[in-house]
Design a protein around this motif. Structure first.
Motif, PDB file in Angstrom:
ATOM      1  N   TYR A  35       0.834  -1.197   0.000  1.00  0.00           N
ATOM      2  CA  TYR A  35       0.000   0.000   0.000  1.00  0.00           C
ATOM      3  C   TYR A  35       0.876   1.257   0.000  1.00  0.00           C
ATOM      4  CZ  TYR A  35      -3.919   3.068   1.072  1.00  0.00           C
ATOM      5  OH  TYR A  35      -4.884   4.066   1.014  1.00  0.00           O
ATOM      6  N   GLY A  36       1.908   1.252   0.828  1.00  0.00           N
ATOM      7  CA  GLY A  36       2.821   2.399   0.904  1.00  0.00           C
ATOM      8  C   GLY A  36       3.537   2.643  -0.410  1.00  0.00           C
ATOM      9  N   TYR A  37       3.946   1.559  -1.069  1.00  0.00           N
ATOM     10  CA  TYR A  37       4.621   1.694  -2.364  1.00  0.00           C
ATOM     11  C   TYR A  37       3.683   2.339  -3.384  1.00  0.00           C
ATOM     12  CZ  TYR A  37       6.517   0.444  -6.906  1.00  0.00           C
ATOM     13  OH  TYR A  37       6.957   0.499  -8.197  1.00  0.00           O
ATOM     14  N   ILE A  38       2.456   1.829  -3.465  1.00  0.00           N
ATOM     15  CA  ILE A  38       1.498   2.364  -4.433  1.00  0.00           C
ATOM     16  C   ILE A  38       1.217   3.830  -4.126  1.00  0.00           C
ATOM     17  CG2 ILE A  38      -0.867   2.197  -5.334  1.00  0.00           C
ATOM     18  CD1 ILE A  38      -0.703  -0.855  -4.652  1.00  0.00           C
ATOM     19  N   TYR A  39       0.967   4.126  -2.860  1.00  0.00           N
ATOM     20  CA  TYR A  39       0.653   5.512  -2.490  1.00  0.00           C
ATOM     21  C   TYR A  39       1.815   6.454  -2.806  1.00  0.00           C
ATOM     22  CZ  TYR A  39      -0.909   9.643  -0.061  1.00  0.00           C
ATOM     23  OH  TYR A  39      -1.275  10.933   0.218  1.00  0.00           O
ATOM     24  N   LYS A  41       3.702   6.393  -5.218  1.00  0.00           N
ATOM     25  CA  LYS A  41       3.752   6.658  -6.661  1.00  0.00           C
ATOM     26  C   LYS A  41       2.565   7.484  -7.142  1.00  0.00           C
ATOM     27  CE  LYS A  41       7.430   4.137  -7.125  1.00  0.00           C
ATOM     28  NZ  LYS A  41       8.717   4.786  -7.109  1.00  0.00           N
ATOM     29  N   VAL A  42       1.374   7.264  -6.563  1.00  0.00           N
ATOM     30  CA  VAL A  42       0.173   7.941  -7.093  1.00  0.00           C
ATOM     31  C   VAL A  42      -0.293   9.113  -6.234  1.00  0.00           C
ATOM     32  CG1 VAL A  42      -0.616   5.852  -8.279  1.00  0.00           C
ATOM     33  CG2 VAL A  42      -1.483   6.339  -6.006  1.00  0.00           C
ATOM     34  N   LEU A  43       0.083   9.110  -4.953  1.00  0.00           N
ATOM     35  CA  LEU A  43      -0.248  10.208  -4.028  1.00  0.00           C
ATOM     36  C   LEU A  43      -1.740  10.531  -3.971  1.00  0.00           C
ATOM     37  CD1 LEU A  43       2.741  12.558  -4.955  1.00  0.00           C
ATOM     38  CD2 LEU A  43       2.604  10.917  -3.060  1.00  0.00           C
ATOM     39  N   ASP A  44      -2.560   9.497  -4.029  1.00  0.00           N
ATOM     40  CA  ASP A  44      -4.016   9.657  -3.960  1.00  0.00           C
ATOM     41  C   ASP A  44      -4.575   8.401  -3.292  1.00  0.00           C
ATOM     42  OD1 ASP A  44      -6.825   9.120  -4.927  1.00  0.00           O
ATOM     43  OD2 ASP A  44      -6.546  11.081  -5.864  1.00  0.00           O
ATOM     44  N   ARG A  45      -5.259   8.588  -2.160  1.00  0.00           N
ATOM     45  CA  ARG A  45      -5.752   7.430  -1.392  1.00  0.00           C
ATOM     46  C   ARG A  45      -6.764   6.583  -2.173  1.00  0.00           C
ATOM     47  NH1 ARG A  45      -2.533   6.593   2.628  1.00  0.00           N
ATOM     48  NH2 ARG A  45      -2.029   8.384   3.906  1.00  0.00           N
ATOM     49  N   ASP A  46      -7.706   7.238  -2.872  1.00  0.00           N
ATOM     50  CA  ASP A  46      -8.713   6.476  -3.624  1.00  0.00           C
ATOM     51  C   ASP A  46      -8.079   5.659  -4.738  1.00  0.00           C
ATOM     52  OD1 ASP A  46     -10.772   7.457  -2.036  1.00  0.00           O
ATOM     53  OD2 ASP A  46     -11.173   9.163  -3.359  1.00  0.00           O
ATOM     54  N   VAL A  47      -7.157   6.278  -5.479  1.00  0.00           N
ATOM     55  CA  VAL A  47      -6.471   5.572  -6.563  1.00  0.00           C
ATOM     56  C   VAL A  47      -5.617   4.450  -5.976  1.00  0.00           C
ATOM     57  CG1 VAL A  47      -4.766   5.795  -8.423  1.00  0.00           C
ATOM     58  CG2 VAL A  47      -6.477   7.589  -8.088  1.00  0.00           C
ATOM     59  N   GLU A  49      -6.198   2.745  -3.240  1.00  0.00           N
ATOM     60  CA  GLU A  49      -7.117   1.646  -2.889  1.00  0.00           C
ATOM     61  C   GLU A  49      -7.487   0.825  -4.113  1.00  0.00           C
ATOM     62  OE1 GLU A  49      -8.447   0.468  -0.063  1.00  0.00           O
ATOM     63  OE2 GLU A  49      -7.426   1.915   1.231  1.00  0.00           O
ATOM     64  N   ASP A  50      -7.828   1.526  -5.205  1.00  0.00           N
ATOM     65  CA  ASP A  50      -8.218   0.830  -6.443  1.00  0.00           C
ATOM     66  C   ASP A  50      -7.082  -0.046  -6.963  1.00  0.00           C
ATOM     67  OD1 ASP A  50     -10.682   2.049  -6.320  1.00  0.00           O
ATOM     68  OD2 ASP A  50     -10.220   3.569  -7.845  1.00  0.00           O
ATOM     69  N   ILE A  51      -5.879   0.520  -7.025  1.00  0.00           N
ATOM     70  CA  ILE A  51      -4.734  -0.227  -7.556  1.00  0.00           C
ATOM     71  C   ILE A  51      -4.361  -1.370  -6.615  1.00  0.00           C
ATOM     72  CG2 ILE A  51      -2.267  -0.084  -8.130  1.00  0.00           C
ATOM     73  CD1 ILE A  51      -2.853   2.743  -9.262  1.00  0.00           C
TER      74      ILE A  51
END
Length: 195
Positions: A35-39, A41-47, A49-51
């Motif tokens: 989750y931390g890695y994805i966040y 990169k995208v800096l958006d909680r909703d995105v 969560e989706d990814i």
């Protein structure tokens, strides 16, 4: 007495054999890192969560199909690679206007564009894209990342630097090394890029 933690590979084997709880243990074990890695990169909680959810959908699908997972590999690295590909797809799909850049660094990529719409050219272009992506996959992670963001996501070097947490100069250096490595592989393997 402390509870013994089962290795990832054993949990994967148990999950493939039908033990659904094993996947839940794997997810719980690695959830914060993924989750931390994805966040990051995208800096958006909703995105994020989706990814995150789509990442584990792909993990489940792949494990159920018993394909593409190498037991000798590390589970976390494999999942992060899936997440990274989904992030790249997300950025690519969000881009509205294609940017045309004609620079020396773009020479490899500019050769694969062809505006003629016939089936032969479409097939050649698709094969070249597949071959080029296979070559890019063999680059070191930092070089592959900058290539994907620059040419496939059409991000500026400043955007790439901000997203990866390095300086613009480091980003430019990575791009230079990546392009040099790509050219060497293309020349060594005599890969034909149609003009």
């Amino acid at each position: 007495m402390a509870k013994l933690q089962l290795p990832d590979a054993l949990l994967i084997d148990k999950y493939i054999a039908g033990d659904e709880n094993s996947l839940a243990l794997l997810i719980n074990r690695h959830q914060s890192k993924i989750y931390g890695y994805i966040y990051s990169k995208v800096l958006d909680r909703d995105v994020t969560e989706d990814i995150f959810q789509e990442t584990f959908y792909k993990v489940i699908y792949t494990l159920k199909q018993k394909k593409y997972y190498n037991e000798e590999g590390k589970f976390l690295s494999w999942v992060l690679r899936i997440a990274s590909n989904l992030i790249i797809d997300k950025f690519r799909n969000d881009k509205k206007m294609p940017l045309n850049r004609d620079t020396e660094d773009l020479s490899v990529f500019s050769k694969i564009t062809d505006n003629t719409h016939n089936i032969e050219n479409t097939l050649i272009k698709n094969q070249v894209n597949i071959d080029l992506k296979a070559i890019i996959e063999k680059l070191p992670h930092d070089q592959k990342e900058v290539i994907m963001m620059r040419y496939f996501l059409e991000m500026s070097f400043k955007e790439i630097a901000d997203l990866t947490g390095v300086s613009v100069n480091t980003t430019l250096g990575r791009m230079r090394y990546a392009m040099t490595n790509l050219r060497k592989v293309i020349e060594k393997n005599k890969i034909y890029l149609p003009t």
